[in-house]
Design a protein around this motif. Structure first.
Motif, PDB file in Angstrom:
ATOM      1  N   TRP A 109      82.235 -14.045 -79.970  1.00 31.54           N
ATOM      2  CA  TRP A 109      81.424 -14.524 -78.998  1.00 31.54           C
ATOM      3  C   TRP A 109      80.532 -13.041 -78.765  1.00 31.54           C
ATOM      4  N   ASN A 125      77.913 -15.214 -72.091  1.00 33.64           N
ATOM      5  CA  ASN A 125      78.264 -15.385 -73.648  1.00 33.64           C
ATOM      6  C   ASN A 125      77.321 -16.331 -74.110  1.00 33.64           C
ATOM      7  N   ARG A 155      82.324 -19.812 -65.896  1.00 30.12           N
ATOM      8  CA  ARG A 155      83.659 -19.500 -66.458  1.00 30.12           C
ATOM      9  C   ARG A 155      84.333 -18.354 -65.651  1.00 30.12           C
ATOM     10  N   ASP A 197      78.808 -19.438 -69.832  1.00 32.69           N
ATOM     11  CA  ASP A 197      78.655 -19.708 -71.196  1.00 32.69           C
ATOM     12  C   ASP A 197      77.313 -20.415 -71.493  1.00 32.69           C
ATOM     13  N   THR A 213      81.071 -24.498 -75.904  1.00 35.80           N
ATOM     14  CA  THR A 213      82.521 -24.250 -74.987  1.00 35.80           C
ATOM     15  C   THR A 213      83.075 -25.654 -75.189  1.00 35.80           C
TER      16      THR A 213
END
Length: 279
Positions: A109, A125, A155, A197, A213
């Protein structure tokens, strides 16, 4: 003293009669098994409600990032997977690679700080890159300059490390997206206690693959509940059979004269004239 008083008790009846302690323990076990089954039913209802809430958050229109004053109250139960958007400028020279295994295979990532106009920073991310693209020089074309708008899922931080693997910041080895540890290692200030994300629509050509995700909540509570209930009813059935064959088993005493027609076949001793027949 009557002849009935002299008759011996049936050994079969005594053999089938359970002890008091065994009976008490069996009843306790039955109650515990039933309680476990009810608990799993309640857990299933909770899990279904959680899945429904998350589905609503994921598919809702993107909302502005929560204000800085609300950051201390953000939690997984109330905010994780909330669809948000945020704007700012990427600090590509401070990105962090976190080991990952995705549907695209093993790799990393790419977590890049996004500096906002108000001076705060949010870790994004940006998505996944395979091992051969770990070096930032292999994807310079996918690193946008200037102001960008990123939409994605909020997240919560993943402190300490992955399964049986601790993050090692001093060696730049990361196995989880620990926001506080990454911020300290990259000398970032005013960092949000969560990360975003990025979705597939926020990725740039040649950059990391976004929108990967995985949202999965194991929901085996119904199977667990049926298992506990089945064990409880099996135990209850065993207790019923045991008691019915012992404590609740009635006996019918039949006395036949010693000189009766079947005396020679039934005779076993001085009480040959008495037989015990369960009913």
């Amino acid at each position: 003293m009557s002849q009935r008083d002299n008759e011996p008790r049936s050994p079969a009846s005594a053999a089938h009669r359970p002890s008091l302690w065994l009976t008490v323990l069996s009843l306790i076990a039955f109650v515990v098994l039933m309680a476990l089954g009810v608990w799993q039913v309640e857990r299933r209802a909770w899990k279904l409600a959680l899945i429904d809430r998350v589905e609503q958050r994921v598919h809702a229109p993107a909302q502005p990032l929560p204000s800085r004053t609300s950051w201390p109250t953000i939690s997984a139960a109330n905010d994780e997977y909330r669809h948000v958007d945020v704007s700012g400028r990427f600090l590509h020279d401070r990105e962090t690679l976190v080991q990952a295994v995705t549907e695209e295979g093993p790799g990393y990532w790419v977590l890049t700080p996004l500096q906002r106009d108000d001076g705060t920073t949010v870790l994004i991310n940006r998505g996944f890159v395979p091992s051969e693209r770990r070096d930032p020089s292999t994807r310079q074309g996918g690193n946008p300059d200037g102001r960008v708008v990123v939409a994605g899922l909020l997240r919560v931080t993943e402190p300490k490390g992955g399964f049986l693997r601790d993050n090692v910041p001093q060696h730049n080895r990361w196995y989880s997206r620990d926001v506080a540890a990454i911020a300290a290692a990259r000398d970032l200030q005013n960092v949000a206690p969560f990360f975003i994300d990025a979705d597939a629509g926020s990725q740039s050509a040649g950059g990391p693959i976004g929108g990967l995700t995985v949202i999965r909540f194991p929901n085996n509570h119904l199977i667990y509940a049926l298992t506990w209930f089945a064990l409880a009813f099996m135990l209850a059935g065993r207790l019923f059979v045991t008691f019915r064959g012992g404590l609740f088993r009635r006996q019918r005493f039949v006395h036949e004269p010693a000189g009766g027609p079947d005396a020679s076949a039934r005779r076993t001793g001085s009480d040959a004239g008495t037989i015990v027949e369960p009913t």
